[in-house]
Design a protein around this motif. Sequence first.
Motif, short mmCIF file in Angstrom:
data_model
loop_
_atom_site.label_atom_id
_atom_site.label_comp_id
_atom_site.label_asym_id
_atom_site.label_seq_id
_atom_site.Cartn_x
_atom_site.Cartn_y
_atom_site.Cartn_z
N GLY A 45 -96.78 82.93 83.65
CA GLY A 45 -97.14 83.56 84.33
C GLY A 45 -97.16 84.56 85.00
O GLY A 45 -97.53 85.27 85.69
N TRP A 46 -95.37 85.00 85.04
CA TRP A 46 -95.09 85.54 85.61
C TRP A 46 -94.63 87.50 85.12
O TRP A 46 -94.57 88.02 84.12
CB TRP A 46 -93.08 85.33 85.55
N ARG A 47 -94.65 88.21 86.16
CA ARG A 47 -94.60 89.18 85.53
C ARG A 47 -93.05 90.33 86.61
O ARG A 47 -92.86 91.24 85.56
CB ARG A 47 -95.41 90.50 87.23
N VAL A 48 -92.86 89.70 87.63
CA VAL A 48 -91.90 90.08 87.42
C VAL A 48 -90.34 89.36 86.40
O VAL A 48 -90.67 88.69 85.62
CB VAL A 48 -90.74 89.77 88.96
N LEU A 49 -89.72 89.99 86.99
CA LEU A 49 -87.83 89.88 85.51
C LEU A 49 -88.39 89.80 84.17
O LEU A 49 -87.31 90.14 83.25
CB LEU A 49 -87.42 88.39 85.29
N ASP A 51 -89.62 93.25 83.08
CA ASP A 51 -88.75 94.75 82.83
C ASP A 51 -87.18 94.46 82.49
O ASP A 51 -86.49 94.78 82.06
CB ASP A 51 -89.50 96.20 83.78
N ASP A 52 -86.65 93.73 83.04
CA ASP A 52 -85.35 93.03 83.41
C ASP A 52 -84.88 92.91 82.05
O ASP A 52 -83.75 93.62 80.74
CB ASP A 52 -85.39 92.19 84.64
N ALA A 108 -81.28 84.99 88.91
CA ALA A 108 -82.88 84.67 89.44
C ALA A 108 -84.02 83.58 88.19
O ALA A 108 -84.60 83.02 88.67
CB ALA A 108 -83.84 86.08 89.15
N ALA A 112 -85.83 80.13 89.35
CA ALA A 112 -86.45 80.46 88.87
C ALA A 112 -87.39 78.79 88.43
O ALA A 112 -86.46 78.12 87.42
CB ALA A 112 -87.42 81.03 87.37
N PRO B 54 -82.99 88.46 93.90
CA PRO B 54 -83.19 87.62 92.10
C PRO B 54 -83.15 86.67 93.27
O PRO B 54 -83.17 85.70 92.90
CB PRO B 54 -81.74 87.26 92.21
N GLU B 63 -93.72 88.89 93.12
CA GLU B 63 -94.50 88.13 91.67
C GLU B 63 -95.74 88.45 92.80
O GLU B 63 -96.64 88.99 91.62
CB GLU B 63 -94.22 86.76 91.29
#
Lengths: 246, 173
Positions: A45-49, A51-52, A108, A112, B54, B63
């Motif tokens: 359910g991650w949105r961040v990363l 796009d990277d 990152a 996680a 990060p 998030e």
Amino acid sequence: MISPHPWLEHLRRHLDVARLGRDPEGVHQMRVALRRLGAWLHLGGWRVLADDIGWLRRNAGAVRDFDVLLERHPKEPLGPWLSRRRERARGALLAAIDAPRAAGLLEALSLAPPLDPDRARTALEGLAHRVETRGKRALESAHKPKEIERWHALRRALRQLRYGMEWLELPTKPLRELQDELGELGDLAVLQRQLREYPEQRHVAEIAAQLEHATERALGNARAGWRERHDAVLAAVPRTRPWTST
Amino acid sequence: MDLYLIRHAPALDAAPGGSDAARPLSPKGRRRFAQSVDGLAHLGLTFDLLLHSPWLRALETAELLAGLVRGETRVTPALAEPPGRPLLAELSGAGAAPVDPEGRLTRAPRRVAAVGHQPWLSELAAWLVLEDPEAGRQFQLGKGGVLWLRGEPAPGEMHLQALLTPKLVRALA
């Protein structure tokens, strides 16, 4: 709990191989690892990363597409032209690999927390629903360019579902089989995009005609493959609630 | 551009032998920052771009903010160190307003959020507003707080619009 570390290590190893540039497998495996890590983020359910990952994957994908095309068309007229374009894409990839953003992505991901399998199973159902919707849309397409685009969309959704299931160590045979059947269409579309940009169209008229026939055949295979396998594909996904086919 | 410097929400202490970078948000910090995000949403705030460090606590804070992002998110290691030229270059690229061939703005200047750590966010604010990163103590920023700056992201070229304390942001929800 599911750790991203095995594929993160795979990515690290193949970033080095891709940077050296001696073995095309480096770029290919780098892209595979990024896709699998993208699926891992989606399951969590991650949105961040996301796009990277997409940014680095697109840079790798541009080089990989040329590698595949050059295997099939190494000679004149296309070969040398593709090689020059590949070199430009490789320059962009090297800049991306060495960019702080790529280092930040690796850091990152390494920090996680591991993924909760229950949450991942719920996310899988969403992915399965997307596969079914996209398959239905592709089959209903009336115009060829739109239909090709929709089979690609299905292939992407199918691949993400497959990688998601593999994170949960679930069997994926029907998904892999359907993915293979749709793969040819993807490769042909990559060639078609490049041919459109070739400066002397008359030099590639013969290749364009062959491509037209091959695309018709691949579209037929995609339609047949989906009709034949979609039940097996959807049945392979475990359900936390009863599944209603649309 | 509008630049929102956001300090990560409250985090747990490092586990024995664990690194500072691996500290997650505390359950209370997560809960409170979710209220802060509601407060920012209540103001109608959205971001064209969200940059974040990060480190885990910044990642988790970013998030929670993701629902306010209308564009891209970008992991930015320069937010996990004292502010320097690479971070200014990143902000400068991020904040460039697109122009048409005649040089007219095609849309409003961008709204950029940057999620990071102290004392570096305060030093960055002091650098951008006062040209002096060492004046960071004048920009106290609590965990989950927001510093809103406007202008060009170059030393001395931004103006302070607001300093939103965590309590105030939550109260807006």
